[in-house]
Design a protein around this motif. Sequence first.
Motif, PDB file in Angstrom:
ATOM      1  N   CYS A   1      33.269  38.807 -27.322  1.00  0.00           N
ATOM      2  CA  CYS A   1      33.529  38.108 -26.070  1.00  0.00           C
ATOM      3  C   CYS A   1      34.966  38.378 -25.629  1.00  0.00           C
ATOM      4  O   CYS A   1      35.841  38.667 -26.451  1.00  0.00           O
ATOM      5  CB  CYS A   1      33.269  36.613 -26.188  1.00  0.00           C
ATOM      6  SG  CYS A   1      34.171  35.784 -27.514  1.00  0.00           S
ATOM      7  N   ILE A   2      35.199  38.296 -24.309  1.00  0.00           N
ATOM      8  CA  ILE A   2      36.495  38.599 -23.710  1.00  0.00           C
ATOM      9  C   ILE A   2      36.892  37.466 -22.775  1.00  0.00           C
ATOM     10  O   ILE A   2      36.058  36.955 -22.011  1.00  0.00           O
ATOM     11  CB  ILE A   2      36.446  39.925 -22.919  1.00  0.00           C
ATOM     12  CG1 ILE A   2      36.061  41.091 -23.842  1.00  0.00           C
ATOM     13  CG2 ILE A   2      37.784  40.209 -22.242  1.00  0.00           C
ATOM     14  CD1 ILE A   2      35.853  42.414 -23.104  1.00  0.00           C
ATOM     15  N   ALA A   3      38.169  37.071 -22.837  1.00  0.00           N
ATOM     16  CA  ALA A   3      38.672  36.042 -21.927  1.00  0.00           C
ATOM     17  C   ALA A   3      40.130  36.310 -21.608  1.00  0.00           C
ATOM     18  O   ALA A   3      40.836  36.983 -22.358  1.00  0.00           O
ATOM     19  CB  ALA A   3      38.513  34.652 -22.539  1.00  0.00           C
ATOM     20  N   THR A   4      40.574  35.749 -20.527  1.00  0.00           N
ATOM     21  CA  THR A   4      41.962  35.906 -20.127  1.00  0.00           C
ATOM     22  C   THR A   4      42.846  34.929 -20.898  1.00  0.00           C
ATOM     23  O   THR A   4      42.377  34.193 -21.764  1.00  0.00           O
ATOM     24  CB  THR A   4      42.116  35.726 -18.599  1.00  0.00           C
ATOM     25  OG1 THR A   4      43.409  36.174 -18.200  1.00  0.00           O
ATOM     26  CG2 THR A   4      41.914  34.280 -18.177  1.00  0.00           C
ATOM     27  N   SER A   5      44.115  34.896 -20.559  1.00  0.00           N
ATOM     28  CA  SER A   5      45.076  34.054 -21.280  1.00  0.00           C
ATOM     29  C   SER A   5      44.926  32.585 -20.880  1.00  0.00           C
ATOM     30  O   SER A   5      44.137  32.233 -20.002  1.00  0.00           O
ATOM     31  CB  SER A   5      46.498  34.519 -20.960  1.00  0.00           C
ATOM     32  OG  SER A   5      46.760  34.325 -19.567  1.00  0.00           O
ATOM     33  N   GLY A   6      45.714  31.727 -21.516  1.00  0.00           N
ATOM     34  CA  GLY A   6      45.777  30.316 -21.150  1.00  0.00           C
ATOM     35  C   GLY A   6      44.445  29.613 -21.256  1.00  0.00           C
ATOM     36  O   GLY A   6      43.808  29.621 -22.312  1.00  0.00           O
ATOM     37  N   PRO A   7      43.968  29.007 -20.159  1.00  0.00           N
ATOM     38  CA  PRO A   7      42.712  28.258 -20.226  1.00  0.00           C
ATOM     39  C   PRO A   7      41.511  29.134 -20.542  1.00  0.00           C
ATOM     40  O   PRO A   7      40.538  28.660 -21.126  1.00  0.00           O
ATOM     41  CB  PRO A   7      42.598  27.631 -18.829  1.00  0.00           C
ATOM     42  CG  PRO A   7      43.446  28.492 -17.949  1.00  0.00           C
ATOM     43  CD  PRO A   7      44.571  28.966 -18.821  1.00  0.00           C
ATOM     44  N   GLY A   8      41.567  30.404 -20.146  1.00  0.00           N
ATOM     45  CA  GLY A   8      40.473  31.307 -20.518  1.00  0.00           C
ATOM     46  C   GLY A   8      40.359  31.424 -22.015  1.00  0.00           C
ATOM     47  O   GLY A   8      39.270  31.340 -22.589  1.00  0.00           O
TER      48      GLY A   8
ATOM     49  N   ASN B   1      47.065  38.242 -22.822  1.00  0.00           N
ATOM     50  CA  ASN B   1      48.186  37.307 -22.763  1.00  0.00           C
ATOM     51  C   ASN B   1      49.233  37.848 -21.789  1.00  0.00           C
ATOM     52  O   ASN B   1      49.129  38.982 -21.323  1.00  0.00           O
ATOM     53  CB  ASN B   1      48.788  37.066 -24.149  1.00  0.00           C
ATOM     54  CG  ASN B   1      49.322  35.643 -24.292  1.00  0.00           C
ATOM     55  OD1 ASN B   1      49.788  35.040 -23.326  1.00  0.00           O
ATOM     56  ND2 ASN B   1      49.235  35.094 -25.497  1.00  0.00           N
ATOM     57  N   VAL B   2      50.241  37.027 -21.525  1.00  0.00           N
ATOM     58  CA  VAL B   2      51.302  37.454 -20.609  1.00  0.00           C
ATOM     59  C   VAL B   2      52.062  38.617 -21.245  1.00  0.00           C
ATOM     60  O   VAL B   2      52.018  38.818 -22.461  1.00  0.00           O
ATOM     61  CB  VAL B   2      52.256  36.284 -20.306  1.00  0.00           C
ATOM     62  CG1 VAL B   2      51.491  35.149 -19.636  1.00  0.00           C
ATOM     63  CG2 VAL B   2      52.968  35.791 -21.559  1.00  0.00           C
ATOM     64  N   PRO B   3      52.756  39.419 -20.454  1.00  0.00           N
ATOM     65  CA  PRO B   3      53.554  40.522 -21.025  1.00  0.00           C
ATOM     66  C   PRO B   3      54.546  40.000 -22.063  1.00  0.00           C
ATOM     67  O   PRO B   3      54.989  38.849 -22.010  1.00  0.00           O
ATOM     68  CB  PRO B   3      54.280  41.097 -19.802  1.00  0.00           C
ATOM     69  CG  PRO B   3      53.434  40.706 -18.641  1.00  0.00           C
ATOM     70  CD  PRO B   3      52.843  39.380 -18.975  1.00  0.00           C
TER      71      PRO B   3
ATOM     72  N   ASP C   1      56.956  29.669 -21.603  1.00  0.00           N
ATOM     73  CA  ASP C   1      56.069  28.784 -20.837  1.00  0.00           C
ATOM     74  C   ASP C   1      55.663  29.424 -19.522  1.00  0.00           C
ATOM     75  O   ASP C   1      55.649  28.780 -18.458  1.00  0.00           O
ATOM     76  CB  ASP C   1      56.732  27.425 -20.579  1.00  0.00           C
ATOM     77  CG  ASP C   1      56.946  26.636 -21.861  1.00  0.00           C
ATOM     78  OD1 ASP C   1      56.149  26.830 -22.802  1.00  0.00           O
ATOM     79  OD2 ASP C   1      57.902  25.844 -21.926  1.00  0.00           O
ATOM     80  N   SER C   2      55.328  30.699 -19.595  1.00  0.00           N
ATOM     81  CA  SER C   2      54.919  31.441 -18.411  1.00  0.00           C
ATOM     82  C   SER C   2      53.563  30.952 -17.916  1.00  0.00           C
ATOM     83  O   SER C   2      52.803  30.299 -18.651  1.00  0.00           O
ATOM     84  CB  SER C   2      54.848  32.936 -18.737  1.00  0.00           C
ATOM     85  OG  SER C   2      56.075  33.382 -19.276  1.00  0.00           O
ATOM     86  N   PHE C   3      53.246  31.302 -16.664  1.00  0.00           N
ATOM     87  CA  PHE C   3      51.969  30.893 -16.083  1.00  0.00           C
ATOM     88  C   PHE C   3      50.814  31.391 -16.942  1.00  0.00           C
ATOM     89  O   PHE C   3      50.710  32.561 -17.270  1.00  0.00           O
ATOM     90  CB  PHE C   3      51.846  31.444 -14.658  1.00  0.00           C
ATOM     91  CG  PHE C   3      50.533  31.121 -13.994  1.00  0.00           C
ATOM     92  CD1 PHE C   3      50.215  29.817 -13.677  1.00  0.00           C
ATOM     93  CD2 PHE C   3      49.618  32.118 -13.711  1.00  0.00           C
ATOM     94  CE1 PHE C   3      49.009  29.503 -13.067  1.00  0.00           C
ATOM     95  CE2 PHE C   3      48.403  31.829 -13.107  1.00  0.00           C
ATOM     96  CZ  PHE C   3      48.103  30.503 -12.787  1.00  0.00           C
TER      97      PHE C   3
END
Length: 556
Positions: free
Chosen positions: A71-78, A102-104, A111-113
């Motif tokens: 499975c694949i998801a983006t950063s943070g809430p994903g 994740n963020v760069p 605490d990036s977006f």
Amino acid sequence: MILTGSDIVIKSIIDEGVDLVFGYPGGQVINLYDSLYKYQDEIKHVLTCHEQGAAHAADGYARATGKVGVCIATSGPGATNLVTGIATAYMDSIPLVAITGNVPMNLLGKDSFQEVDITGITMPITKHNYIVKDVNKLQDVISEAFYIAREGRPGPVLIDIPKNIQIEKTEYKKKTPLSIGRKEFTIKEEKIEQAIELINKAKKPFIYVGGGAVIAGCSSEVLALAEKINAPICSSLMGIGVVPKDHRLYTGMIGMHGTKASNISATKSDLFIALGARFSDRVVASGEYLSNAKILHIDVDPAEVNKNVKVDLSVIGDLKSVLERIIPKVKENKNEEWLKNAEHLKSLSAYKKDEEKELTPEYFFEVLNSLDDGNLIISTEVGQHQMWTAQYFNFRKPRTFISSGGLGTMGFGLGASIGAQFGKPGSKVVNIAGDGSFMMNCQELATAVKNNLPVVVVVMNNNVLGMVRQWQTLFFDGRYSHTTLDRETDLVKLAEAFGATGYRVVERNQLKGVLAKALNSKGPVLIDYRIDYDKKVFPMVAPGAPINQIICEEDI
């Protein structure tokens, strides 16, 4: 060949034999999704409605096929939305690889977006996890992650990839997946001989199979041992399907909602043989019930030995390999008196034909069993309906019962049924749900509709949180605190709103026709099956009580 990190990720998982992934795009995985677009002829992506649905679908795919689910998801809430699904897989030893963005790297720790420390969050619920900070190591990490997910006792692995690593370029060379041997050399011969001696001396042997027997693919070896020594066999919830339900030696599930035959036989045995099982609290309750028996524990994971129950002998190794070495040296034994005792207990536990007039779980499974062509895979949510499924459906083979055992995850079944249906397209998947569990992730019906999957969802609709209500009845003097749902949701209309077919069953004479139509449908179907809110799961053992202190319906 010079490729971007995101191309290397997709090429590498294709090299691992992956042709299907479940996921949801987002800002920090746009590059990965661009690569999925580029390689769409080699790998299929299934877009779920929620990242939790993606994790459960990958899990269901793995349970049904024995392959690694992805499975694949983006950063943070994903990424955090995957956590429940990862924990579910971890508790049940399911091979899963979760890939998050994740963020760069220059924004990590600021605490990036949509930044979150997903490796820190998932450390307790993964076999291993990674944050990749060097694109040159990316391919090796992916190869190693799949190896770890599959080897020994399987489980989930998470790979977190900052966005700049997805963009950077390095050399890619196709790799052969790391091979997994059966590791027979790790099995100690001395332990094998001691196990054979214990089995040969036993006059009342009893075999307990768990989910490890499913993973090891050793149904034939379990039956060969049992038939050679005429030992009754029980199973944990996760071990259902290792032995056909109608086999003469099978006594049913053991534990809190186990059969009288299994629970009482365990207390009377002189040798309790645990095969790929971990003695969870829902099985052992009070470990004192085995005080009359020697315990032989065979498992691939040494961490499970003596964790919940002290054993007399353990053999660590691949279960299939161990049994292959034990069986030829075990003496045949008829154990006639012991077998008669088990058969008598089985007769007391035998399912009596349901003669009631209203709709009941027993009647539903009576009809479903009559329509089963041997090609059904059953998934469940968690609650009373899960136990009724385990008790009443005629499971005949492994990997046909897809259910959350260790974590007990409500909302698991629908996503898992979608994954199982993709993994076994020639089978028919039926997801048994309660109305409480179903509403937690009902949106995945849209995923089933979009992919035209012939999944059948049966909601045992009693308008209450049935299992909690049952405990409130038995142990809290009927104080029904927030377990009556009182919802006005029309499940048939909801199914139709998603684009599925919906049926409502309120009388017995409707069920067979509706179920037959559902099982022959080419797309997803929901059946709203109305049952009484006070229907309970019996037999039952009170939490913490010995398993031979069985509460039956007539005792209430």
